[in-house]
Scaffold this motif. Structure first.
Motif, PDB file in Angstrom:
ATOM      1  N   GLU A  35     -11.804   0.787  -5.282  1.00  0.00           N
ATOM      2  CA  GLU A  35     -13.263   0.689  -5.264  1.00  0.00           C
ATOM      3  C   GLU A  35     -13.773  -0.006  -3.997  1.00  0.00           C
ATOM      4  O   GLU A  35     -14.936   0.153  -3.627  1.00  0.00           O
ATOM      5  CB  GLU A  35     -13.767  -0.039  -6.522  1.00  0.00           C
ATOM      6  CG  GLU A  35     -13.501  -1.536  -6.588  1.00  0.00           C
ATOM      7  CD  GLU A  35     -12.083  -1.886  -7.042  1.00  0.00           C
ATOM      8  OE1 GLU A  35     -11.162  -1.061  -6.898  1.00  0.00           O
ATOM      9  OE2 GLU A  35     -11.898  -3.030  -7.524  1.00  0.00           O
ATOM     10  N   THR A  36     -12.907  -0.747  -3.302  1.00  0.00           N
ATOM     11  CA  THR A  36     -13.336  -1.468  -2.087  1.00  0.00           C
ATOM     12  C   THR A  36     -13.119  -0.603  -0.849  1.00  0.00           C
ATOM     13  O   THR A  36     -14.079  -0.140  -0.227  1.00  0.00           O
ATOM     14  CB  THR A  36     -12.569  -2.784  -1.944  1.00  0.00           C
ATOM     15  OG1 THR A  36     -11.164  -2.515  -1.924  1.00  0.00           O
ATOM     16  CG2 THR A  36     -12.910  -3.748  -3.079  1.00  0.00           C
ATOM     17  N   VAL A  37     -11.847  -0.408  -0.479  1.00  0.00           N
ATOM     18  CA  VAL A  37     -11.461   0.423   0.672  1.00  0.00           C
ATOM     19  C   VAL A  37     -10.153   1.117   0.293  1.00  0.00           C
ATOM     20  O   VAL A  37      -9.539   0.760  -0.712  1.00  0.00           O
ATOM     21  CB  VAL A  37     -11.260  -0.433   1.954  1.00  0.00           C
ATOM     22  CG1 VAL A  37     -12.538  -1.183   2.329  1.00  0.00           C
ATOM     23  CG2 VAL A  37     -10.091  -1.403   1.820  1.00  0.00           C
ATOM     24  N   ASP A  62       3.169 -11.770  10.275  1.00  0.00           N
ATOM     25  CA  ASP A  62       2.782 -13.023   9.604  1.00  0.00           C
ATOM     26  C   ASP A  62       1.499 -12.879   8.795  1.00  0.00           C
ATOM     27  O   ASP A  62       0.917 -13.866   8.376  1.00  0.00           O
ATOM     28  CB  ASP A  62       2.654 -14.158  10.625  1.00  0.00           C
ATOM     29  CG  ASP A  62       1.550 -13.892  11.644  1.00  0.00           C
ATOM     30  OD1 ASP A  62       1.036 -12.756  11.684  1.00  0.00           O
ATOM     31  OD2 ASP A  62       1.209 -14.818  12.394  1.00  0.00           O
ATOM     32  N   ASN A  63       1.049 -11.647   8.572  1.00  0.00           N
ATOM     33  CA  ASN A  63      -0.172 -11.441   7.776  1.00  0.00           C
ATOM     34  C   ASN A  63       0.213 -10.838   6.426  1.00  0.00           C
ATOM     35  O   ASN A  63       0.571  -9.671   6.350  1.00  0.00           O
ATOM     36  CB  ASN A  63      -1.139 -10.535   8.545  1.00  0.00           C
ATOM     37  CG  ASN A  63      -2.544 -10.568   7.955  1.00  0.00           C
ATOM     38  OD1 ASN A  63      -2.820 -11.334   7.022  1.00  0.00           O
ATOM     39  ND2 ASN A  63      -3.409  -9.735   8.472  1.00  0.00           N
ATOM     40  N   PRO A  64       0.156 -11.648   5.347  1.00  0.00           N
ATOM     41  CA  PRO A  64       0.685 -11.195   4.055  1.00  0.00           C
ATOM     42  C   PRO A  64      -0.164 -10.114   3.387  1.00  0.00           C
ATOM     43  O   PRO A  64      -1.319  -9.910   3.750  1.00  0.00           O
ATOM     44  CB  PRO A  64       0.666 -12.471   3.216  1.00  0.00           C
ATOM     45  CG  PRO A  64      -0.401 -13.318   3.825  1.00  0.00           C
ATOM     46  CD  PRO A  64      -0.415 -12.997   5.291  1.00  0.00           C
ATOM     47  N   VAL A  67      -1.019  -7.755  -3.607  1.00  0.00           N
ATOM     48  CA  VAL A  67      -0.294  -6.970  -4.605  1.00  0.00           C
ATOM     49  C   VAL A  67      -1.272  -6.557  -5.709  1.00  0.00           C
ATOM     50  O   VAL A  67      -1.988  -7.399  -6.256  1.00  0.00           O
ATOM     51  CB  VAL A  67       0.885  -7.780  -5.196  1.00  0.00           C
ATOM     52  CG1 VAL A  67       1.616  -6.939  -6.237  1.00  0.00           C
ATOM     53  CG2 VAL A  67       1.845  -8.209  -4.087  1.00  0.00           C
ATOM     54  N   HIS A  68      -1.294  -5.251  -6.000  1.00  0.00           N
ATOM     55  CA  HIS A  68      -2.231  -4.704  -6.991  1.00  0.00           C
ATOM     56  C   HIS A  68      -1.522  -4.504  -8.323  1.00  0.00           C
ATOM     57  O   HIS A  68      -0.412  -3.963  -8.356  1.00  0.00           O
ATOM     58  CB  HIS A  68      -2.803  -3.381  -6.465  1.00  0.00           C
ATOM     59  CG  HIS A  68      -3.576  -3.550  -5.188  1.00  0.00           C
ATOM     60  ND1 HIS A  68      -2.973  -3.805  -3.984  1.00  0.00           N
ATOM     61  CD2 HIS A  68      -4.904  -3.533  -4.951  1.00  0.00           C
ATOM     62  CE1 HIS A  68      -3.902  -3.931  -3.047  1.00  0.00           C
ATOM     63  NE2 HIS A  68      -5.088  -3.774  -3.606  1.00  0.00           N
ATOM     64  N   ILE A  69      -2.180  -4.933  -9.392  1.00  0.00           N
ATOM     65  CA  ILE A  69      -1.571  -4.865 -10.727  1.00  0.00           C
ATOM     66  C   ILE A  69      -2.505  -4.112 -11.672  1.00  0.00           C
ATOM     67  O   ILE A  69      -3.690  -3.951 -11.390  1.00  0.00           O
ATOM     68  CB  ILE A  69      -1.307  -6.286 -11.275  1.00  0.00           C
ATOM     69  CG1 ILE A  69      -2.632  -7.079 -11.348  1.00  0.00           C
ATOM     70  CG2 ILE A  69      -0.307  -7.031 -10.395  1.00  0.00           C
ATOM     71  CD1 ILE A  69      -2.538  -8.375 -12.132  1.00  0.00           C
ATOM     72  N   GLU A 181     -13.700  -4.930   1.921  1.00  0.00           N
ATOM     73  CA  GLU A 181     -12.539  -5.423   1.204  1.00  0.00           C
ATOM     74  C   GLU A 181     -12.919  -6.512   0.197  1.00  0.00           C
ATOM     75  O   GLU A 181     -13.964  -7.153   0.313  1.00  0.00           O
ATOM     76  CB  GLU A 181     -11.504  -6.002   2.174  1.00  0.00           C
ATOM     77  CG  GLU A 181     -11.130  -5.101   3.330  1.00  0.00           C
ATOM     78  CD  GLU A 181     -12.060  -5.242   4.514  1.00  0.00           C
ATOM     79  OE1 GLU A 181     -13.160  -5.825   4.352  1.00  0.00           O
ATOM     80  OE2 GLU A 181     -11.712  -4.757   5.595  1.00  0.00           O
ATOM     81  N   SER A 182     -11.999  -6.736  -0.745  1.00  0.00           N
ATOM     82  CA  SER A 182     -12.233  -7.687  -1.841  1.00  0.00           C
ATOM     83  C   SER A 182     -12.478  -9.113  -1.352  1.00  0.00           C
ATOM     84  O   SER A 182     -12.075  -9.502  -0.254  1.00  0.00           O
ATOM     85  CB  SER A 182     -11.000  -7.688  -2.760  1.00  0.00           C
ATOM     86  OG  SER A 182      -9.852  -8.093  -2.038  1.00  0.00           O
ATOM     87  N   THR A 183     -13.127  -9.872  -2.211  1.00  0.00           N
ATOM     88  CA  THR A 183     -13.264 -11.322  -2.017  1.00  0.00           C
ATOM     89  C   THR A 183     -11.882 -11.940  -2.254  1.00  0.00           C
ATOM     90  O   THR A 183     -11.241 -11.632  -3.259  1.00  0.00           O
ATOM     91  CB  THR A 183     -14.246 -11.888  -3.068  1.00  0.00           C
ATOM     92  OG1 THR A 183     -15.482 -11.173  -2.966  1.00  0.00           O
ATOM     93  CG2 THR A 183     -14.470 -13.373  -2.880  1.00  0.00           C
TER      94      THR A 183
HETATM   95  O1  TXA Z   1     -10.085  -4.792  -1.091  1.00  0.00           O
HETATM   96  C1  TXA Z   1      -9.003  -5.156  -0.629  1.00  0.00           C
HETATM   97  O2  TXA Z   1      -8.607  -6.324  -0.711  1.00  0.00           O
HETATM   98  C2  TXA Z   1      -8.134  -4.070   0.030  1.00  0.00           C
HETATM   99  C3  TXA Z   1      -7.747  -3.045  -1.035  1.00  0.00           C
HETATM  100  C4  TXA Z   1      -6.754  -2.034  -0.531  1.00  0.00           C
HETATM  101  O3  TXA Z   1      -7.275  -3.716  -2.164  1.00  0.00           O
HETATM  102  N1  TXA Z   1      -6.979  -4.657   0.647  1.00  0.00           N
HETATM  103  C5  TXA Z   1      -7.052  -5.410   1.771  1.00  0.00           C
HETATM  104  O4  TXA Z   1      -5.833  -5.846   2.233  1.00  0.00           O
HETATM  105  O5  TXA Z   1      -8.092  -5.676   2.329  1.00  0.00           O
HETATM  106  P1  TXA Z   1      -5.608  -6.465   3.686  1.00  0.00           P
HETATM  107  O6  TXA Z   1      -4.147  -6.566   3.821  1.00  0.00           O
HETATM  108  O7  TXA Z   1      -6.315  -5.623   4.668  1.00  0.00           O
HETATM  109  O8  TXA Z   1      -6.217  -7.891   3.599  1.00  0.00           O
HETATM  110  C6  TXA Z   1      -5.548  -8.895   2.844  1.00  0.00           C
HETATM  111  C7  TXA Z   1      -6.102 -10.254   3.169  1.00  0.00           C
HETATM  112  C8  TXA Z   1      -5.674 -10.714   4.550  1.00  0.00           C
HETATM  113  O9  TXA Z   1      -6.757 -11.400   5.156  1.00  0.00           O
HETATM  114  C9  TXA Z   1      -4.513 -11.656   4.225  1.00  0.00           C
HETATM  115  O10 TXA Z   1      -4.325 -12.641   5.220  1.00  0.00           O
HETATM  116  C10 TXA Z   1      -4.972 -12.257   2.922  1.00  0.00           C
HETATM  117  O11 TXA Z   1      -5.593 -11.195   2.233  1.00  0.00           O
HETATM  118  N2  TXA Z   1      -3.815 -12.741   2.124  1.00  0.00           N
HETATM  119  C11 TXA Z   1      -2.834 -12.003   1.586  1.00  0.00           C
HETATM  120  N3  TXA Z   1      -1.913 -12.804   0.978  1.00  0.00           N
HETATM  121  C12 TXA Z   1      -2.351 -14.064   1.136  1.00  0.00           C
HETATM  122  C13 TXA Z   1      -1.855 -15.349   0.749  1.00  0.00           C
HETATM  123  N4  TXA Z   1      -0.716 -15.464   0.072  1.00  0.00           N
HETATM  124  N5  TXA Z   1      -2.570 -16.449   1.099  1.00  0.00           N
HETATM  125  C14 TXA Z   1      -3.738 -16.327   1.772  1.00  0.00           C
HETATM  126  N6  TXA Z   1      -4.258 -15.150   2.189  1.00  0.00           N
HETATM  127  C15 TXA Z   1      -3.580 -14.031   1.876  1.00  0.00           C
END
Ligand code: TXA
Ligand code: MG
Length: 341
Positions: A35-37, A62-64, A67-69, A181-183
């Motif tokens: 629903e976000t991207v 280094d950018n984690p 995980v979707h459930i 993207e999500s909060t």
């Molecule tokens: O809406 C969304 O969140 C989308 C859809 C696909 O679910 N996903 C998304 O993922 O935007 P990504 O990888 O583009 O952004 C994930 C963000 C990054 O800023 C990352 O640093 C942060 O979440 N993140 C992930 N794991 C983390 C953690 N353990 N601690 C702090 N920040 C984390």
């Protein structure tokens, strides 16, 4: 003839979700709608598949990943010592556009958490995403399905533009309803810290009686010497090829500023209501904050197709959903804002 390496765009029929789930179970990386991207999806318990996500996206190690459930039992397996406040928040906003950072269990490969001892978890509300997780029977790791650094994709075609030939299929769930993207939140004692603002707003969370604070990275570029709360904040992100200049003013001042700085190849990105009076080349990105959220990334991609060299963007409102739009634009603009009082 079709190139066998071409990525196929498939509808989200039950049959295609089954095909997608089989690919996930084989360790393949595919794109799924949320629903976000759109997300670049793989089995979160398969380290090889996770490494391929990083490679395909060109994402810094280094950018984690999130995980979707599809149910709480998956969260339980991926986490340890979950605080009560996390359950309370999840009950209010899941399934939906909220990601919760929690202490991780040993089941989470270190490739996902990029060396942190936490994991970010989200239960999406898009039917196709939920069905795909259920059908594959594993939690699904998915960053946004764009090439690292470009705006997140909000349609299957955006994903195709970025990743054609690199993934076997894109499940086409239509245009993403939210568009940003999500909060992302974490907890400090009983306080909710917003690491990345989204459609679930500060006000929404406060409305349920929680204490909320914005992490400093929401407004400021990272201080290289300080520890980073969310690694994603370090990167410029969401940026089209054009240089983005964010102008914080009313439309009259905006127009004066742009007119005296405009060169060939430049564009404006303004509100729908500004369009009647604007004489310079422009696109609009909606009226209210919700529309701006939905359209921002789409319009930034359109500006790339127009070969815009610079884009003067009318600054959105900085409260509620507007804060999320502002945060993405701040990053696209490298944190530079022209403020005209
Ligand atoms: O809406 C969304 O969140 C989308 C859809 C696909 O679910 N996903 C998304 O993922 O935007 P990504 O990888 O583009 O952004 C994930 C963000 C990054 O800023 C990352 O640093 C942060 O979440 N993140 C992930 N794991 C983390 C953690 N353990 N601690 C702090 N920040 C984390
Ligand atoms: Mg992303």
């Amino acid at each position: 003839m079709l190139n066998p390496k071409d990525t196929k765009i498939l509808s989200t029929s039950d049959e295609n979700i089954l095909i997608a789930a089989n690919l996930i179970n084989k360790g393949e990386v595919i794109a799924m709608p949320t629903e976000t991207v759109y997300g670049l999806a793989a089995d979160a318990t398969n380290p090889d598949a996770i490494r391929r996500i990083f490679k395909i996206k060109g994402r810094p190690q280094d950018n984690p990943l999130i995980v979707h459930i599809s149910d709480f039992s998956m969260m339980e397996r991926l986490t340890v010592n979950v605080p009560q406040i996390a359950y309370k928040l999840a009950e209010k906003f899941w399934p939906g556009p909220l990601t919760i950072v929690l202490p991780k269990s040993n089941l989470v490969p270190h490739e996902i958490s990029a060396g942190l001892d936490t994991v970010a978890i989200r239960m999406p509300s898009h039917d196709a995403a939920l069905k795909l997780i259920e059908e594959s029977g594993v939690p699904i790791a998915a960053p946004s399905a764009n090439k690292s650094g470009s705006p997140s994709p909000t349609t299957a075609n955006h994903v195709f533009d970025d990743l054609n030939g690199q993934i076997p299929i894109i499940l086409d769930g239509g245009s993403c309803k939210i568009g940003l993207e999500s909060t992302v939140v974490k907890f400090e004692n009983e306080e909710v810290i917003i690491l990345r603002p989204g459609i679930v707003t500060v006000e929404d969370i406060k409305g349920y009686g929680f204490t909320v604070r914005l992490a400093s990275g929401v407004f400021e570029p990272p201080d290289n010497d300080a520890p980073i709360e969310s690694p994603g904040m370090k990167y410029k992100h969401y940026s089209p090829k054009a240089r983005v200049i964010l102008v914080d003013s009313d439309i009259d001042e905006f127009t004066k500023y742009v007119e005296s700085n405009f060169s060939d190849g430049d564009f404006c990105l303004i509100f729908d209501s500004d369009s009647d009076t604007m004489r310079l080349p422009h696109l609009t990105y909606g009226g209210d904050s919700r529309e701006q959220a939905e359209q921002l990334f789409k319009k930034l991609r359109e500006l790339d197709k127009l070969n815009a060299s610079r884009v003067f963007v009318r600054c959105p409102n900085k409260h509620g959903i507007g804060l999320a739009v502002y945060n993405r634009l701040l990053r696209a603009a490298g944190f530079e804002v022209v403020v005209i009082e």
